[in-house]
Design a protein around this motif. Sequence first.
Motif, mmCIF file in Angstrom:
data_model
loop_
_atom_site.group_PDB
_atom_site.id
_atom_site.type_symbol
_atom_site.label_atom_id
_atom_site.label_comp_id
_atom_site.label_asym_id
_atom_site.label_seq_id
_atom_site.Cartn_x
_atom_site.Cartn_y
_atom_site.Cartn_z
ATOM 1 N N TYR A 1 4.919 5.781 0.639
ATOM 2 C CA TYR A 1 3.754 5.057 1.139
ATOM 3 C C TYR A 1 2.488 5.602 0.482
ATOM 4 O O TYR A 1 2.335 6.810 0.299
ATOM 5 C CB TYR A 1 3.653 5.194 2.652
ATOM 6 N N THR B 1 14.740 -0.047 2.913
ATOM 7 C CA THR B 1 13.368 0.408 2.706
ATOM 8 C C THR B 1 12.686 0.854 3.998
ATOM 9 O O THR B 1 11.707 1.589 3.948
ATOM 10 C CB THR B 1 12.526 -0.704 2.057
ATOM 11 N N ASP B 2 13.178 0.402 5.163
ATOM 12 C CA ASP B 2 12.530 0.804 6.409
ATOM 13 C C ASP B 2 12.804 2.267 6.753
ATOM 14 O O ASP B 2 12.273 2.786 7.735
ATOM 15 C CB ASP B 2 12.967 -0.103 7.567
ATOM 16 N N ASP C 1 0.964 1.125 2.256
ATOM 17 C CA ASP C 1 1.995 0.227 1.758
ATOM 18 C C ASP C 1 2.953 1.018 0.889
ATOM 19 O O ASP C 1 2.579 2.023 0.272
ATOM 20 C CB ASP C 1 1.381 -0.902 0.919
ATOM 21 N N ILE C 2 4.191 0.549 0.809
ATOM 22 C CA ILE C 2 5.150 1.188 -0.087
ATOM 23 C C ILE C 2 4.715 0.973 -1.529
ATOM 24 O O ILE C 2 4.329 -0.128 -1.923
ATOM 25 C CB ILE C 2 6.560 0.622 0.134
ATOM 26 N N ALA D 1 6.822 -3.158 -1.748
ATOM 27 C CA ALA D 1 7.985 -3.290 -0.869
ATOM 28 C C ALA D 1 8.912 -4.412 -1.333
ATOM 29 O O ALA D 1 10.137 -4.267 -1.343
ATOM 30 C CB ALA D 1 7.543 -3.533 0.567
#
Length: 378
Positions: free
Chosen positions: A172, A135-136, A181-182, A228
């Motif tokens: 995002y 996810t990063d 935020d995701i 996330a």
Amino acid sequence: MRFSFTDEQDQFRGVLRRFLAAQSPSTAVRQAMASATGYDRASWQRMNNTLGFAGIHVSEDAGGAGFGYQELGIVMEEMGRALCCAPYLGSAVLATEALKNGATRAEQAEFLPALVSGERTATLAWMEAGDRWHTDAIAMKARESADGYLLDGVKRYVVDGHTADVVIVAAYAPAASGATDIALFAVQAGSSGLERRLLTTTDQTRKLAELSFHAVPARRLGEGGPAAAALARTLEHAAVAVAHEMVGAAQALLESTVEYAKLRMQFGRPIGSFQAVKHKCAAVLLEVELAKAAVYYAAAAQDEEDPQAPALASMAKALASEAALRAGTEAIQIHGGIGFTWDHDTHLWFKRVQSTAVLLGDAAWHRERYLNLTAATA
């Protein structure tokens, strides 16, 4: 925690194996490979109408069978064994898990029944530039519009992204605090500004696509909070499912290789009688059995919501990747030149395990993740 399958699970596996043997012979696999969609929609609906493949781990309220991740693993393992070409990973695993983890109950009731029945398919798009599957690596940002949100950017290596009716996109989004935020967004396939391009890959049994978003209207899923954690859980569940598929493919490769070694004659005797060939097959058997133990343990941990489940998911994916690659490599070696000819089927499984070994992160990445997670909880 139970370390063996129940009689019902063994019977379920037997039914699946017989069904897939009839539905997914090598001729059907090759036809699906040559098609633009990568699968036969009528066959996909038969799978779901007959055995409820897509809803095996979905609650009964949403039309599923209400089983757990061990049963999902059995389905994935048998599909890997049969090299079944179907939108199962993209729709029944990635997209369905994203909805289960990140959508509201009302949204699940809206989307899941059609996915469970096979009437519609979906997929999850989160991978972007580079080779980072976690996810990063997400950089796409959603911007608010009068009717919801708009998405701009590119998502790569989307499983069955060229045919999915719904795309769940990770991007995002603005948060109440002013940060980002995701979040998860639902995009319909026919949305304006969405371009889908089928990628040319080594493994033609699983289609991947690149999706380009140009002010594409999207609907945000969930309660509006960060997603996330939901996305991370989805990828962990998918990693264990893919690991099941890989040990199924590895088992098929091992069995076909042993059978060939019994029949192939050289110097007046079967090549399976040579010690070097015996050692190769024994080494593959050991790795495959060890990988199976790790994969089954990881699925049981997910069913029981074990705190170690995230680390166990990475361990399972790493061991399954290495075992499947070893099985594929040795299969090609023992079969000799015929193993990689187009008319022989061995190369189909070999290419599948080669591509799946890097899908959702390769063995090295998952080993590092496992170490980081275990160190953090020590």
